[in-house]
Design a protein around this motif. Structure first.
Motif: not given
Length: 320
Positions: A33-37, A220-222, A24-25
């Motif tokens: 980047k969140s889309d790298q999740a 999941a945190g990302l 998350y951090i």
């Protein structure tokens, strides 16, 4: 009991929360980047999770499955039944689309047994045959039955994944092609026909499977970092469904069917696990039910810290 709870917190729950918080951090600070999740999710869904499921299931044998037919029946009826309850409830009461309801059922109606089953149960109950059997049976139902059902319902109800209004046959074929579907199915078939996988191949599968839990929790945190956590009626319902309704149903069913106390405790704890990370991965991959799904996961992980020791305690009391 206090020692048991302390062990659960230190060995199981705190590492999950810490790794998810790191993810998350990392997203909030743009380290990732969140889309790298999606990349991490693809690694888990197509490689690490299928490897973990395959190697855990093929370690069982027909005798083990036959001797625990009651456990298998309770797991099958309970998990599939509650999965469909979650699916229809989201459509009837929360007016979600079929695709959104399918993803919700994959999250709220399914425990994360493939990701955290061994991580949670092994430190508490040991690495014996009974532990592996409970995890294997629940994993078979979740990953060889409810995930294919969920993926089929998602594909059938989502025009984005089926832009040409694909037929039932083509939709089913696209589901079967998913490694997370055919790998556990193949493992079940090998067990049933008595084919033993040579132990020499174990290290390869185990090494790949090691990326399963840690990468999934981090991803999941990302994913969560891209969304504001919602605390609405739907998230509350999903959390109630996962942490209270599901373990309560299994506790009563297992007690009524006379399951051994040790087996009952592990079964109840297994179904009380947080929502399936595979559901979050599928949600992120298809961009369906992502915001509410990740919020449901976050709230349920926190709630599991309180719910888990309570359910284990109740299972001990009822079964003695």
């Amino acid at each position: 009991m206090e020692q048991f709870i302390s062990k659960m917190l230190v060995s199981d729950l705190i590492p999950i929360i810490v790794i998810m918080l790191i993810g998350y951090i990392s997203g909030r600070t743009n380290e990732f980047k969140s889309d790298q999740a999606r990349i991490f999710n693809k690694l888990v869904l197509n490689f690490a999770l299928p490897a973990a499921l395959f190697i855990s299931i093929v370690r069982a044998d027909r005798e083990m499955l036959a001797q625990n037919a009651t456990l298998g029946a309770i797991s099958f009826v309970g998990l599939v039944g509650l999965f469909m309850v979650s699916y229809f409830t989201l459509q009837w009461f929360f007016k979600r689309t079929k695709a959104e309801a399918a993803v919700c059922a994959l999250i709220a109606g399914s425990p994360t047994i493939g990701f955290l089953g061994f991580a949670i149960l092994d430190p508490l109950y040991g690495t014996g045959v009974e532990t592996g059997l409970v995890i294997a049976i629940v994993a078979i139902v979740v990953n060889a039955i409810t995930i294919p059902i969920g993926l089929y319902l998602l594909h059938a109800g989502n025009k984005t994944t089926s832009p040409d209004n694909a037929s039932t046959e083509s939709t089913l074929l696209s589901v079967i092609k998913q490694p997370v579907v055919w790998a556990p199915v193949l493992a079940v078939i090998l067990v049933l026909i008595g084919i033993k996988v040579p132990p020499e191949v174990d290290p390869t599968f185990v090494l790949l499977a090691k990326a399963n839990s840690s990468v999934a929790v981090f991803a999941a945190g990302l994913t969560l970092s891209a969304y504001k956590i919602e605390l609405d009626k739907e998230v509350a319902y999903n959390t109630f469904f996962k942490l209270i309704l599901m373990p309560a149903v299994f506790l009563l069913a297992g007690w009524a069917c006379g399951l051994d106390s040790h087996i009952l405790q592990m079964l109840v704890l297994s179904v009380a696990l947080p929502p399936a990370f595979s559901g979050i991965i599928i949600s992120s991959s298809y961009q369906v039910y992502t915001r509410t799904g990740t919020s449901s996961l976050a709230v349920s992980v926190i709630g599991f810290i309180i719910a888990a020791p309570i359910w284990v305690y109740l299972a001990r009391i009822i079964s003695t």
